[in-house]
Write a protein that holds these residues in place. Sequence first.
Motif, PDB file in Angstrom:
ATOM      1  N   LYS A  85       0.818  -1.210   0.000  1.00  0.00           N
ATOM      2  CA  LYS A  85       0.000   0.000   0.000  1.00  0.00           C
ATOM      3  C   LYS A  85       0.852   1.260   0.000  1.00  0.00           C
ATOM      4  N   GLY A  86       1.896   1.286   0.822  1.00  0.00           N
ATOM      5  CA  GLY A  86       2.741   2.471   0.895  1.00  0.00           C
ATOM      6  C   GLY A  86       3.485   2.731  -0.393  1.00  0.00           C
TER       7      GLY A  86
ATOM      8  N   ALA B 290       2.593   1.699  -3.390  1.00  0.00           N
ATOM      9  CA  ALA B 290       1.617   2.099  -4.406  1.00  0.00           C
ATOM     10  C   ALA B 290       1.283   3.586  -4.280  1.00  0.00           C
ATOM     11  N   GLU B 291       1.169   4.076  -3.063  1.00  0.00           N
ATOM     12  CA  GLU B 291       0.913   5.506  -2.869  1.00  0.00           C
ATOM     13  C   GLU B 291       2.085   6.349  -3.365  1.00  0.00           C
ATOM     14  N   ASP B 292       3.303   5.874  -3.140  1.00  0.00           N
ATOM     15  CA  ASP B 292       4.482   6.608  -3.633  1.00  0.00           C
ATOM     16  C   ASP B 292       4.497   6.641  -5.157  1.00  0.00           C
TER      17      ASP B 292
ATOM     18  N   ARG C  55       1.892   6.495  -7.211  1.00  0.00           N
ATOM     19  CA  ARG C  55       0.863   7.423  -7.691  1.00  0.00           C
ATOM     20  C   ARG C  55       1.276   8.867  -7.453  1.00  0.00           C
ATOM     21  N   GLU C  56       2.065   9.097  -6.412  1.00  0.00           N
ATOM     22  CA  GLU C  56       2.487  10.467  -6.112  1.00  0.00           C
ATOM     23  C   GLU C  56       3.502  10.984  -7.126  1.00  0.00           C
TER      24      GLU C  56
END
Length: 292
Positions: A87-88, A90-92, A94-95
């Motif tokens: 999850k972490g 994946a967020e990076d 997308r950022e």
Amino acid sequence: MQSVGQRCDPAPSRWAYRLQRLLLTPLFRFALRVVVPFLLVAGLTLLWFSDQDRRDQLAMAYNDLRTEIATRPEFMVNAMAIDGASKGIAEDIREIMPIDFPTSSFDLELGEIQERVSELPAVAKASVRVRPGGILQVAVVERDPVILWRTYDGLALVDREGYVTGPARARTLHPDLPLMAGEGADRQVAEAVQLYAAAGPLAARVRGLVRVGERRWDVVLDRGQRILLPEIGAVQALERVIALSEAQDLLERNLLVVDMRLAARPTIRLAEAAVEEWWRISQLSFGKSNND
């Protein structure tokens, strides 16, 4: 009017003869059939493009055609799917890729996107492609942390190759990972893992490894004990200490340091209470000898 008895000369004129000879030359025929038409077309093209208005019209027509093709439904990308990432991570991802969907696949630089994803510390390998159905698929292989590294900035997760995959918020969140500290420890992760494997019989007592001077390791045990290992042959030196401890209960004694930096002359440092006890016993023995 030509008389009947006068004959016509069948020989061609000089210019006709030269032209016939030229037409029989391969180079002249190639120039006549290829070079001359090419130069003619090139000249007409340059003449046509010499007009600025015509160039603008052609550029506008090209852009319109490209836009019409690029915005067709089969070429539109409507969403992004990230596979293999936590999850972490994946967020990076997308950022660092602020893509406004829907967008045309013609406007996506897949090579650049893959390079940016691969530059993330926690990513070992990444591949990017446009999947049928208008999905931008990012497949990620994460680095697998094998040890915790305590630095001035806190705890960090490190993989076997020494890459810092990210911060560790708390030691209790990674109870299965061993701990190391010291500057340059990340460059010797493989040896640290070997030391932990060799310290199997002492696993319950090992608190961590400390890299000293970017040259060697100290094994930190509970009860304030340390094993000072040499620069070369650290694993073998640790195995000698463990074998000696199993044979003579060395590490169960009241000592602080087992110094193995000199393989030919290992030494130990006793705790203060043990030294005082040793002196007391020595004094008693010395006094008894004098009485005798």
